[in-house]
Design an enzyme around this catalytic site. Structure first.
Site, PDB file in Angstrom:
ATOM      1  N   GLN A   1     -17.654  -7.212  -1.135  1.00 25.71           N
ATOM      2  CA  GLN A   1     -16.723  -8.054  -1.867  1.00 25.71           C
ATOM      3  C   GLN A   1     -16.289  -9.292  -1.087  1.00 25.71           C
ATOM      4  OE1 GLN A   1     -13.942  -4.646  -2.175  1.00 25.71           O
ATOM      5  NE2 GLN A   1     -12.295  -6.119  -1.892  1.00 25.71           N
TER       6      GLN A   1
ATOM      7  N   HIS B   1       0.832  -1.220   0.000  1.00 30.70           N
ATOM      8  CA  HIS B   1       0.000   0.000   0.000  1.00 30.70           C
ATOM      9  C   HIS B   1       0.857   1.257   0.000  1.00 30.70           C
ATOM     10  CE1 HIS B   1      -2.666  -2.940   2.273  1.00 30.70           C
ATOM     11  NE2 HIS B   1      -3.425  -2.592   1.259  1.00 30.70           N
TER      12      HIS B   1
END
Lengths: 288, 288
Positions: A61, A37
């Site tokens: 999701q 990230h």
């Protein structure tokens, strides 16, 4: 760094930056930040006037048997890391903010989804494109950043941007690796000492496949064998080894164009994924 | 007025206007412009720095037995009318420009669709939201304009904007009427002389229903009868008369909040639709 959890606050800030014609780099995440990230955020930092990161564990999701509730969260640490990396706005909405009502309109991914990891996660990418559509509208990014470690996700987002003419640029960032080649992942800590020693074999195997293709091997089964051979030397259990066109993720008749070789391997407490993506010149085209 | 049919040209123009921080009013149409469209364009002209109109007969919103091929087209006349009304950019893409590949991702409308006209047109609103998502991304409008004559379309677009956080304002424009109350429509020319004389009964009937509610009648069946009574005096065949909440389009337990009374009536060569939308105060709330 400003931390906002309400849509109206975020929109106000974005509006101010739009008035100043600032370019906006956007890094959507589910939090529990790791070096992957942060690499995305650094890239965004280099290429844009301001950097927005979102942290939102998106229930849509996760499948019914997946780990939405137990998905790791550490907002305090995430905030610190985001700030250190130069994020300007950290958007941390709760589920009610992002999904106020039952949806009136649903999105369904029809292509690039029923292969690789997506095969065993029906509906997963529907949830991904739905939340990203919302986030893209809120953040109005110039550039969005995703890691190629999840190459299938990048392929689906690429399709979504092209299908719906989203006015933004997708930046896919190469997988960050340990010195021995192992792709960085939060899950690597679950490897035993022996497994950790074996794990670089995944990347080695994929590179072996790539090199064979680049040297002229065009028999897909032979390449598959080369990759398998290498991974079989670990104690892991092969979930899949696949070779597709990229980003279409379609079976290849001929090994030309952009190609992905991807694998998923189960170790005792961690399932690792990795891939290589490379260009195979047409016969006639020159190798570079 | 600039006429553009390619996406890249449109995007270049929009980018120029965004740099100048211009507000953009957008009127999406399927062409064959009539006074309804022009009223939308005039409203857009009044409220924005620039006005974009699109003309695109969207195959995705036509059913297999519907009239996509024979849908009326007259680009020359449309261009003249758009120009006269003050449109700055007329976007006229062809089907290949808007749907380059088979879609990777589809949108499905789950609410507000299985009632009124939508009931008999499965998939119609899926096509509407898909093309509007694309157009909204291309035009990046500040305000979008739709006529309330198709109140269900407005309701679905309202849901889409809210669901996906589109950063734009939906302006719903009241139905334009002839002096005798008949809603303007390209289809009115298909009415016989007698039918044309009868047709204002639709609006009269709907207003009768509205007045009854406003005077305190809260029995939905009674209101239905009042409307039906009036329409039955024409030679038309009633397709539906419906009373719902608006814009949710859900059955009403109590006649409060925003209410729509809508009807569709078949005459010999034309099927007419009309509706009234009005606010019913809670008991306790004061009538205005």
């Amino acid at each position: 760094m400003k931390v906002v959890s309400h849509i109206h606050e975020l929109k106000d800030m974005i509006k101010q930056h739009q008035k100043k014609q600032h370019s906006i780099g956007f890094v959507p995440t589910m939090g529990f930040l790791h070096e992957g990230h942060l690499t995305l955020a650094k890239e965004a930092r280099d290429q844009n006037d301001i950097v927005v990161m979102s942290i939102f564990v998106n229930p849509l999701q996760f499948g019914p048997n997946e780990d939405f509730e137990s998905y790791p969260r550490d907002m305090e640490r995430d905030q610190r890391l985001a700030k250190e990396t130069g994020v300007d706005i950290l958007f941390t909405p709760d589920v009610k903010e992002m999904y106020k009502d039952e949806p009136s309109i649903t999105m369904t991914v029809q292509k690039r989804t029923d292969v690789l990891c997506g095969k065993k996660r029906p509906g997963h990418f529907d949830g991904v494109v739905t939340v990203l559509t919302k986030l893209f509208h809120l953040v109005a990014p110039t550039n969005v950043y995703f890691g190629l470690k999840d190459a299938q996700q990048v392929a689906v987002i690429d399709a979504m941007i092209k299908d719906f003419f989203f006015d933004l640029h997708l930046v896919s960032v190469p997988t960050v690796r340990e010195e021995d080649g192992l792709a960085k992942s939060s899950r690597n800590v679950y490897l035993s000492e022996t497994e950790r020693q074996e794990a670089p074999a995944l990347y080695r195997a994929l590179k072996k496949g790539q090199t064979a293709v680049e040297k002229g091997e065009h028999d897909i089964n032979r390449i598959y064998q080369l990759v398998e051979e290498e991974i079989l030397q670990t104690s892991g259990e092969i979930d899949y080894i696949d070779i597709y066109s990229y980003p279409e993720l379609e079976p290849l008749q001929h090994l030309t164009g952009q190609v992905i070789i991807a694998t998923a391997v189960k170790f005792s407490r961690a399932r690792l994924i990795d891939n290589v993506i490379f260009h195979v010149p047409e016969s006639g085209e020159k190798h570079v």
